[in-house]
Scaffold this active site. Structure first.
Site, short mmCIF file in Angstrom:
data_model
loop_
_atom_site.label_atom_id
_atom_site.label_comp_id
_atom_site.label_asym_id
_atom_site.label_seq_id
_atom_site.Cartn_x
_atom_site.Cartn_y
_atom_site.Cartn_z
N HIS A 155 -7.61 4.39 14.89
CA HIS A 155 -7.55 3.54 13.53
C HIS A 155 -6.89 2.19 13.62
O HIS A 155 -6.09 2.03 14.55
CB HIS A 155 -7.07 4.24 12.50
CG HIS A 155 -8.19 5.48 12.13
ND1 HIS A 155 -8.07 6.84 12.79
CD2 HIS A 155 -8.98 5.85 11.14
CE1 HIS A 155 -9.17 7.62 12.12
NE2 HIS A 155 -9.56 7.00 11.16
N LYS A 159 -2.75 2.02 9.14
CA LYS A 159 -2.88 3.34 8.82
C LYS A 159 -1.64 4.24 8.84
O LYS A 159 -0.98 4.06 9.88
CB LYS A 159 -3.86 4.23 9.68
CG LYS A 159 -4.34 5.66 9.06
CD LYS A 159 -5.55 6.18 9.61
CE LYS A 159 -5.63 7.61 9.41
NZ LYS A 159 -6.02 7.82 7.93
P1 NAP Z 1 -4.69 0.83 1.31
O1 NAP Z 1 -5.01 -0.24 1.70
O2 NAP Z 1 -2.68 0.96 1.80
O3 NAP Z 1 -4.40 1.10 -0.36
C1 NAP Z 1 -3.70 1.94 -0.59
C2 NAP Z 1 -3.99 1.73 -2.32
O4 NAP Z 1 -3.37 2.60 -3.14
C3 NAP Z 1 -3.64 0.53 -3.02
O5 NAP Z 1 -4.51 -0.33 -3.71
C4 NAP Z 1 -2.35 0.58 -3.43
O6 NAP Z 1 -1.80 -0.24 -4.66
C5 NAP Z 1 -2.71 2.06 -4.14
N1 NAP Z 1 -1.54 2.73 -4.82
C6 NAP Z 1 -0.35 3.12 -4.24
N2 NAP Z 1 0.54 3.90 -5.02
C7 NAP Z 1 -0.32 4.18 -6.13
C8 NAP Z 1 -0.33 4.67 -7.51
N3 NAP Z 1 0.92 5.51 -7.43
N4 NAP Z 1 -1.26 4.58 -8.35
C9 NAP Z 1 -2.29 4.13 -8.13
N5 NAP Z 1 -2.57 3.55 -7.01
C10 NAP Z 1 -1.43 3.33 -5.74
O7 NAP Z 1 -4.97 2.32 2.12
P2 NAP Z 1 -6.44 2.64 2.47
O8 NAP Z 1 -6.76 2.33 3.73
O9 NAP Z 1 -7.50 2.05 1.16
O10 NAP Z 1 -6.47 4.17 2.63
C11 NAP Z 1 -6.15 5.05 1.28
C12 NAP Z 1 -6.15 6.50 1.47
O11 NAP Z 1 -7.60 6.84 1.82
C13 NAP Z 1 -5.33 6.97 2.86
O12 NAP Z 1 -4.76 8.03 2.69
C14 NAP Z 1 -6.47 6.74 3.93
O13 NAP Z 1 -6.30 7.70 5.07
C15 NAP Z 1 -7.43 7.37 3.25
N6 NAP Z 1 -8.91 7.25 3.72
C16 NAP Z 1 -9.71 8.29 3.55
C17 NAP Z 1 -11.04 8.32 3.92
C18 NAP Z 1 -11.83 9.27 3.76
O14 NAP Z 1 -13.17 9.15 4.05
N7 NAP Z 1 -11.64 10.33 2.90
C19 NAP Z 1 -11.53 6.93 4.59
C20 NAP Z 1 -10.73 5.90 4.73
C21 NAP Z 1 -9.28 6.09 4.30
P3 NAP Z 1 -0.94 -1.62 -3.96
O15 NAP Z 1 -2.21 -2.53 -3.55
O16 NAP Z 1 -0.62 -2.18 -5.39
O17 NAP Z 1 0.00 -1.10 -3.13
#
Ligand code: NAP
Length: 266
Positions: A155, A159
């Protein structure tokens, strides 16, 4: 038109969900980011996320963000889910959650909170073809014990959790099928493979959206099954498919992507 509130709206997945949702006719009615986000109060248009004049809220204004929503779609952090989802449940909103990296007890806590209250889909990987790969892996039960299995996942370097939630799901499935009792996450020095071990190796580099490869090696031949995501849109597409499905569910419960694809529930 299904109305969604996106949590993690400024993140890699949240932005992808918003752009796919807009182009597929969903209505974005709420957007939430972390309490520290410098863009709170600005609109998604001002932030360059999409052409909608909807304010970005912090979690303290979650109720406001959720008010008009049918479904809460969330890709954030485990800590954020643990503090936001109780509020979502109180407001009786359906949930599609893709966040990974929970400790086992954290996820159990969330599931027990949600399961008797609202219909929800929790999935560590929303890619529809990954789900097919998991089904294919079930046939490993038929291979003789001499065939050893290793999982390699790669990844992007942003991540946070390792191994990925998907690699853990694959590892659990394979351990149950093949009787592995130990997982090894790397090798160094003198470290030969022993019989009960399953290898799960993680690579973090550049912008890789996600690769999961299962290597099945016998003494004289091997096969590998590899799933590659070209872009985060693969996960967004599956999550939006889950949104449509969860809207049709009458009974509360925490459902999986397998339930969504098999058309069960209702
Ligand atoms: P990312 O780019 O770090 O984004 C995280 C998001 O969460 C940001 O918008 C952050 O806001 C927000 N956040 C943090 N604390 C919060 C709160 N208290 N309330 C509301 N929002 C909050 O991460 P990502 O790559 O998008 O991944 C996010 C998650 O999804 C991870 O756990 C990843 O492993 C998972 N994921 C899952 C799949 C699936 O198919 N299930 C696929 C890809 C990723 P700020 O910008 O203000 O920090």
């Amino acid at each position: 038109m299904i109305r969604i509130c996106v949590a993690g709206a400024t993140g890699r997945m949240g932005k992808t969900i918003i752009s796919e949702a807009v182009s597929r006719g969903f209505e974005i009615v709420g957007a939430v980011a972390s309490p520290n986000n410098p863009g709170l109060g600005k609109t998604l248009r001002e932030l360059g996320i999409c052409d909608i004049d909807l304010p970005l809220h912090g979690p303290s204004k979650l109720r406001e963000a959720l008010e008009r929503a049918d479904v809460y779609v969330s890709f954030t952090t485990p800590e954020a889910e643990l503090s936001n989802i109780p509020e979502v449940v109180n407001m009786n909103k359906r949930i599609v959650m893709g966040t990974t990296g929970f400790a086992k007890e954290q996820l159990e806590k969330l599931k027990s909170l949600v399961s008797s209250k609202v219909p929800a889909v929790f999935a560590p990987n929303f890619s529809l073809s990954m789900n097919l790969m998991l089904k294919m892996l079930k046939s490993l039960v038929h291979l003789p014990e001499e065939y050893e299995i290793s999982i390699v996942e790669a990844h992007h370097s942003g991540k946070r959790d390792a191994p990925s939630g998907t690699a853990l799901s694959i590892a659990n499935l394979i351990s149950a099928l093949r009787g592995y009792t130990r997982v090894v996450h790397g090798r160094e020095g003198v470290s030969p493979r022993i019989r009960d071990e399953l290898e799960v190796l993680s690579v973090r580099a550049g912008g890789i959206p996600g690769i999961h490869e299962v290597i099945i090696a016998g003494p004289y031949d091997m096969i590998s099954i590899r799933h590659t995501s070209f872009s985060r849109s693969a996960f967004a597409l599956g999550a939006l498919y889950a949104v449509e499905w969860v809207m049709k569910q009458e009974r509360p419960g925490v459902y999986s992507i397998d339930d969504v694809l098999s058309g069960s529930g209702g």
